[in-house]
Design a protein around this motif. Structure first.
Motif, PDB file in Angstrom:
ATOM      1  N   LEU A   1      -3.561  13.311   4.423  1.00 25.88           N
ATOM      2  CA  LEU A   1      -2.999  12.458   3.389  1.00 25.88           C
ATOM      3  C   LEU A   1      -3.811  12.640   2.100  1.00 25.88           C
ATOM      4  N   PRO A   2      -3.317  12.167   0.962  1.00 27.64           N
ATOM      5  CA  PRO A   2      -4.089  12.313  -0.289  1.00 27.64           C
ATOM      6  C   PRO A   2      -5.516  11.782  -0.179  1.00 27.64           C
ATOM      7  N   ALA A   3      -5.719  10.726   0.621  1.00 27.39           N
ATOM      8  CA  ALA A   3      -7.067  10.165   0.753  1.00 27.39           C
ATOM      9  C   ALA A   3      -8.033  11.152   1.391  1.00 27.39           C
ATOM     10  N   TYR A   4      -7.564  11.967   2.317  1.00 32.98           N
ATOM     11  CA  TYR A   4      -8.430  12.963   2.959  1.00 32.98           C
ATOM     12  C   TYR A   4      -8.948  13.950   1.911  1.00 32.98           C
ATOM     13  N   GLU A   5      -8.053  14.448   1.063  1.00 33.13           N
ATOM     14  CA  GLU A   5      -8.468  15.411   0.039  1.00 33.13           C
ATOM     15  C   GLU A   5      -9.386  14.756  -0.980  1.00 33.13           C
ATOM     16  N   ARG A   6      -9.103  13.494  -1.338  1.00 30.82           N
ATOM     17  CA  ARG A   6      -9.975  12.785  -2.273  1.00 30.82           C
ATOM     18  C   ARG A   6     -11.376  12.651  -1.674  1.00 30.82           C
ATOM     19  N   LEU A   7     -11.428  12.367  -0.393  1.00 30.67           N
ATOM     20  CA  LEU A   7     -12.707  12.243   0.298  1.00 30.67           C
ATOM     21  C   LEU A   7     -13.447  13.578   0.305  1.00 30.67           C
ATOM     22  N   ARG A   8     -12.717  14.659   0.588  1.00 35.03           N
ATOM     23  CA  ARG A   8     -13.350  15.980   0.649  1.00 35.03           C
ATOM     24  C   ARG A   8     -13.970  16.365  -0.700  1.00 35.03           C
TER      25      ARG A   8
ATOM     26  N   TRP B   1       0.840  -1.196   0.000  1.00 32.24           N
ATOM     27  CA  TRP B   1       0.000   0.000   0.000  1.00 32.24           C
ATOM     28  C   TRP B   1       0.879   1.252   0.000  1.00 32.24           C
ATOM     29  N   THR B   2       0.384   2.305  -0.657  1.00 29.78           N
ATOM     30  CA  THR B   2       1.001   3.632  -0.615  1.00 29.78           C
ATOM     31  C   THR B   2      -0.106   4.643  -0.339  1.00 29.78           C
ATOM     32  N   PRO B   3       0.228   5.871   0.083  1.00 30.50           N
ATOM     33  CA  PRO B   3      -0.831   6.880   0.282  1.00 30.50           C
ATOM     34  C   PRO B   3      -1.657   7.119  -0.979  1.00 30.50           C
ATOM     35  N   GLU B   4      -1.028   7.082  -2.144  1.00 34.52           N
ATOM     36  CA  GLU B   4      -1.772   7.294  -3.391  1.00 34.52           C
ATOM     37  C   GLU B   4      -2.696   6.119  -3.677  1.00 34.52           C
ATOM     38  N   LEU B   5      -2.210   4.893  -3.428  1.00 33.47           N
ATOM     39  CA  LEU B   5      -3.045   3.717  -3.639  1.00 33.47           C
ATOM     40  C   LEU B   5      -4.189   3.692  -2.634  1.00 33.47           C
ATOM     41  N   GLN B   6      -3.931   4.140  -1.408  1.00 38.60           N
ATOM     42  CA  GLN B   6      -4.997   4.255  -0.422  1.00 38.60           C
ATOM     43  C   GLN B   6      -6.093   5.180  -0.927  1.00 38.60           C
ATOM     44  N   ALA B   7      -5.713   6.346  -1.483  1.00 33.62           N
ATOM     45  CA  ALA B   7      -6.698   7.307  -1.987  1.00 33.62           C
ATOM     46  C   ALA B   7      -7.513   6.696  -3.121  1.00 33.62           C
ATOM     47  N   ASP B   8      -6.849   5.976  -4.039  1.00 32.69           N
ATOM     48  CA  ASP B   8      -7.555   5.360  -5.165  1.00 32.69           C
ATOM     49  C   ASP B   8      -8.559   4.315  -4.677  1.00 32.69           C
ATOM     50  N   HIS B   9      -8.097   3.453  -3.766  1.00 33.85           N
ATOM     51  CA  HIS B   9      -8.959   2.364  -3.314  1.00 33.85           C
ATOM     52  C   HIS B   9     -10.097   2.890  -2.431  1.00 33.85           C
TER      53      HIS B   9
ATOM     54  N   GLU C   1     -11.520   5.810  -2.778  1.00 34.57           N
ATOM     55  CA  GLU C   1     -12.504   6.384  -3.703  1.00 34.57           C
ATOM     56  C   GLU C   1     -13.372   5.288  -4.309  1.00 34.57           C
ATOM     57  N   ARG C   2     -12.749   4.158  -4.650  1.00 32.74           N
ATOM     58  CA  ARG C   2     -13.520   3.055  -5.229  1.00 32.74           C
ATOM     59  C   ARG C   2     -14.494   2.475  -4.213  1.00 32.74           C
ATOM     60  N   LEU C   3     -14.039   2.328  -2.966  1.00 30.61           N
ATOM     61  CA  LEU C   3     -14.918   1.839  -1.902  1.00 30.61           C
ATOM     62  C   LEU C   3     -16.143   2.735  -1.770  1.00 30.61           C
ATOM     63  N   LEU C   4     -15.914   4.046  -1.720  1.00 29.70           N
ATOM     64  CA  LEU C   4     -17.033   4.966  -1.537  1.00 29.70           C
ATOM     65  C   LEU C   4     -17.955   4.967  -2.748  1.00 29.70           C
ATOM     66  N   LYS C   5     -17.400   4.865  -3.941  1.00 32.68           N
ATOM     67  CA  LYS C   5     -18.252   4.838  -5.135  1.00 32.68           C
ATOM     68  C   LYS C   5     -19.157   3.620  -5.141  1.00 32.68           C
ATOM     69  N   VAL C   6     -18.596   2.451  -4.794  1.00 30.26           N
ATOM     70  CA  VAL C   6     -19.424   1.241  -4.755  1.00 30.26           C
ATOM     71  C   VAL C   6     -20.521   1.390  -3.711  1.00 30.26           C
ATOM     72  N   ALA C   7     -20.163   1.911  -2.538  1.00 30.91           N
ATOM     73  CA  ALA C   7     -21.149   2.059  -1.466  1.00 30.91           C
ATOM     74  C   ALA C   7     -22.220   3.075  -1.834  1.00 30.91           C
ATOM     75  N   TYR C   8     -21.810   4.212  -2.404  1.00 31.89           N
ATOM     76  CA  TYR C   8     -22.768   5.265  -2.754  1.00 31.89           C
ATOM     77  C   TYR C   8     -23.658   4.837  -3.912  1.00 31.89           C
TER      78      TYR C   8
END
Length: 750
Positions: free
Chosen positions: A671-678, A622-630, A632-639
């Motif tokens: 981390l990048p995932a926080y901004e992706r989430l925002r 895992w990397t911070p960038e891969l965390q952000a990508d995955h 985003e995919r988790l949230l898209k599937v859930a939403y």
């Protein structure tokens, strides 16, 4: 010529036929008409010695008011088709003709007096539209000159003295802004941009399309035929012919309704293609922010020229370097493109059709509208740590820290939900028998309430304190029910979502707990939760045991006992750090939906470091960038899935129960995932629109499910507002009566 035709005239050509449309708030006719009367009075006063020449102007001065009176009686008072078609109210333009004739006579008089230089500005200001903003100043200056020379008759003096206060009053009370126009700067750049964008798209159409092409254009934009030299499907101004042929008017109205981009706001790319085929159009011109995904031929600022074709799907992203299962990667990506992405819009955007009314029930026509999301139905949150950390660590496992001030400060920027992670566990509340300590839990609930964070209680049935282990079953049940009652007493007015059972703790008394909450909190949402997963390397029934853990031995037994719950809390954390296949996620969510259960994903997380132990990417890191990508995919599937209401992370700071799933680094920086989430939660999946109501006061838009506020600027400059909940309970058009905004003073100029 029926009432429908008259209504159509009101919308398309009200200024031609209806007297009342000339005198509505904000209409410049107020000032223009007053100035015409002023020039007439001034000219008649100056030409008093030439009465024999003025007698021929009598019809120009007498007949227009009579025709205007007849027009008012035959339009606003009692519509008469022949009088509407005659457009008699436009007879007031004869007064302009009279003013110009008298101007010529006055210039002749001034020439004889050798004062012709005084009259030329008057004439220029009267006939040149570019100088119309200075007509009031010109009239005032010329009248003052004549008054100082004592050449004005008394009637003209009185009329002129009344005109300027009238203009000031109409500016203040009616919003005509006639006097303000004398000082208001012109914005040639803005006007040029609008003209140039529309002109450019016409010339691009001429260059890029065959001569025989037929273009579907926005009907309320005019003149596309001129610059493009191409045939079009139809324009709004073509409806002028409706005066003479009601059959044409009916067909024209249907065509305009079919073409109106507002009515087609919800249309997909395929809908536009089918419409173009039906109307024999091979190209479309659309606002650049309304292109639903058609194949773009050219862009011109605010406009795009599109082919009536849907572009091919975008290429799939390249697989990561060294990935062995390339086919599996492509299959996951295709699932996201073909299933998840379309479901995001289909399941979460509501099509809204409103008729906006002011407090008196009058339509708010052609008014600026702001649509703002206040609350989204789909909730995303995180569990928080302690507000008052207990000194004694738990018997085993993770000892959560106290919340850091930076965690609390950044939490509301993205989250609107929280499943209580540690503060609500029974052993933290009652470490000693009959000594209940609510300081930490009170602080948790208070903080969430103050910041608008919805709470899900985790969890009523445990974990039980150590001192209960040696009690007989009956006494343990009594203690459990007393514990539940006390939680309801203390938090029932602030918490409306409760995990009653987690991991089958006290499952044998789950029926009693559910019935207790149904009796005391009948409107609350109740659920059970367990370690259901989105990943398993086992087959058959053992795979189901992993993916659906808790469904068949917790939720369904309660339903069979007559105590069904509303939702199931899928923990979705084991195996820690696994790479989840979106197809498996969707399968799990489908299985819970088939049982009639809503889904809350309650204890999940995606790591930013460490080895990936399972899934397509097994063995990689895992990397911070891969965390952000995955993530985003988790949230898209859930939403996208229609059964999911909540996604909750099991911590988002640098210290978390599941290693490395936080969205903040050790310095508490995002981390990048926080901004992706925002971006997803506060921009992409958040409704924030600036619109304008139609000439009939109607408004159409798409909004994300949840609570929205509409603010409409009234004709007098004040703001009205109302809230709506999406999706609306009833289909079709809803009449919405707005009330004065309590924050009206803060909205001026927005």
């Amino acid at each position: 010529y029926d009432s429908a035709w008259i209504d159509l005239l009101r919308e398309r050509s009200s200024h031609h036929v209806l007297a009342s449309s000339w005198w509505r708030e904000g209409d410049p006719v107020w000032g223009r008409f007053a100035l015409i009367l002023g020039w007439l009075a001034l000219s008649l006063s100056m030409l008093r010695s030439r009465g024999e020449r003025l007698q021929h102007l009598g019809p120009f001065l007498v007949v227009p008011p009579l025709l205007m009176l007849l027009a008012w009686m035959g339009s606003d008072l009692q519509p008469v088709p022949i009088l509407l078609r005659a457009q008699l109210y436009r007879a007031s333009m004869w007064l302009m003709i009279a003013a110009l004739i008298l101007s010529a006579a006055t210039l002749d008089l001034l020439a004889r007096r050798r004062e012709v230089l005084l009259g030329l500005p008057w004439l220029l200001l009267s006939v040149l539209p570019v100088l119309q903003g200075l007509r009031a100043l010109s009239l005032f200056g010329f009248s003052l000159n004549e008054a100082l020379r004592r050449r004005l008759q008394l009637p003209a003096t009185l009329l002129l003295a009344a005109i300027f206060p009238f203009l000031a009053l109409s500016d203040r009370q009616l919003g005509s802004h006639w006097l303000h126009a004398q000082l208001r700067p012109v914005h040639p750049a803005r006007t040029a941009k609008m003209v140039n964008d529309w002109d450019r798209v016409q010339h691009l159409t001429r260059e890029l399309t065959p001569v025989a092409a037929r273009i579907l254009t926005p009907p309320r934009e005019n003149g596309f035929r001129l610059g493009s030299q191409r045939a079009i499907v139809g324009e709004w101004r073509d409806g002028t012919l409706q005066f003479f042929d009601p059959d044409f008017a009916s067909a024209w109205e249907e065509r305009m309704a079919e073409l109106d981009p507002e009515g087609l706001r919800f249309a997909s790319a395929q809908d536009w293609v089918e419409l173009a085929e039906r109307l024999d159009a091979s190209y479309l011109v659309l606002p650049s922010d309304r292109n639903p995904g058609l194949l773009i031929e050219a862009e011109a600022g605010d406009w795009v020229l599109c082919r009536a074709e849907v572009p091919p799907p975008p290429p799939l992203p390249d697989p990561p370097e060294g990935l062995e299962d390339v086919e599996g990667w492509e299959a996951e990506q295709r699932f996201m493109v073909e299933v998840v992405e379309p479901a995001l819009e289909r399941n979460n955007l509501a099509k809204v059709q409103l008729k906006l009314l002011d407090p008196e029930g009058r339509p708010l026509a052609s008014r600026p509208v702001r649509v703002e999301q206040l609350e989204r139905a789909f909730k995303v949150g995180s569990g928080l740590h302690y507000f008052h950390r207990p000194e004694t660590a738990p018997r085993k496992g993770f000892h959560a820290p106290q919340n850091h001030e930076e965690e609390l400060r950044q939490f509301p920027a993205i989250f609107d939900y929280s499943v209580i992670a540690f503060s609500g566990k029974w052993f933290n509340i009652e470490r000693e028998k009959d000594v209940r300590d609510y300081r930490d839990l009170d602080a948790y609930v208070d903080w969430c309430s103050q910041h608008g964070i919805e709470i899900e209680y985790h969890f009523v049935s445990g974990y039980a304190p150590e001192w209960m282990r040696r009690m007989p079953n009956e006494e343990r049940k009594e203690r459990l029910m007393a514990h539940a009652n006390e939680l309801i007493d203390r938090y029932g007015d602030r918490i409306d979502t409760w995990q009653v059972i987690n991991e089958r703790r006290f499952q044998n008394w789950g029926e009693d707990l559910v019935n207790l909450f149904r009796e005391r909190q009948p409107n609350d949402k109740l659920g059970v939760s367990h370690c259901a997963r989105f990943s398993s390397n086992r087959e058959g029934k053992r795979r189901d045991q992993d993916l659906l853990r808790g469904l068949f031995d917790s939720a369904i037994p309660l339903e069979r006992l007559g105590a069904p719950v509303d939702y199931f809390g899928v923990h979705a954390h084991r195996p820690f750090g696994a790479w989840w296949d979106p197809r498996v996620m969707w399968e799990v969510l489908d299985r819970f939906e088939e049982q009639g259960l809503r889904v809350h994903i309650t204890e999940t997380g995606v790591p930013s470091q460490g080895e990936i132990p399972a899934g397509l990417m097994k063995g990689k890191r895992w990397t911070p960038e891969l965390q952000a990508d995955h993530l985003e995919r988790l949230l898209k599937v859930a939403y996208a899935h229609p059964a999911v209401d909540v996604v909750n992370f099991w911590g988002y700071g640098p210290k978390t129960w599941q290693p490395h799933i936080g969205l903040l680094d050790k310095e508490y920086k995002p981390l990048p995932a926080y901004e992706r989430l925002r971006v997803l939660l506060r921009e992409t999946w958040w409704t924030d629109l600036s619109l304008e109501s139609s000439p009939r006061g109607k408004l159409q838009f798409e909004g994300h499910h949840g609570r929205l506020r509409l603010r409409v600027q009234h004709y007098d400059g004040s703001w009205l507002e109302s809230e709506v909940e999406l999706p609306l309970e009833e289909e079709g058009e809803l009449e919405l009566r707005l009330q004065p905004s309590p924050e009206a003073s803060q909205l001026v100029g927005t």
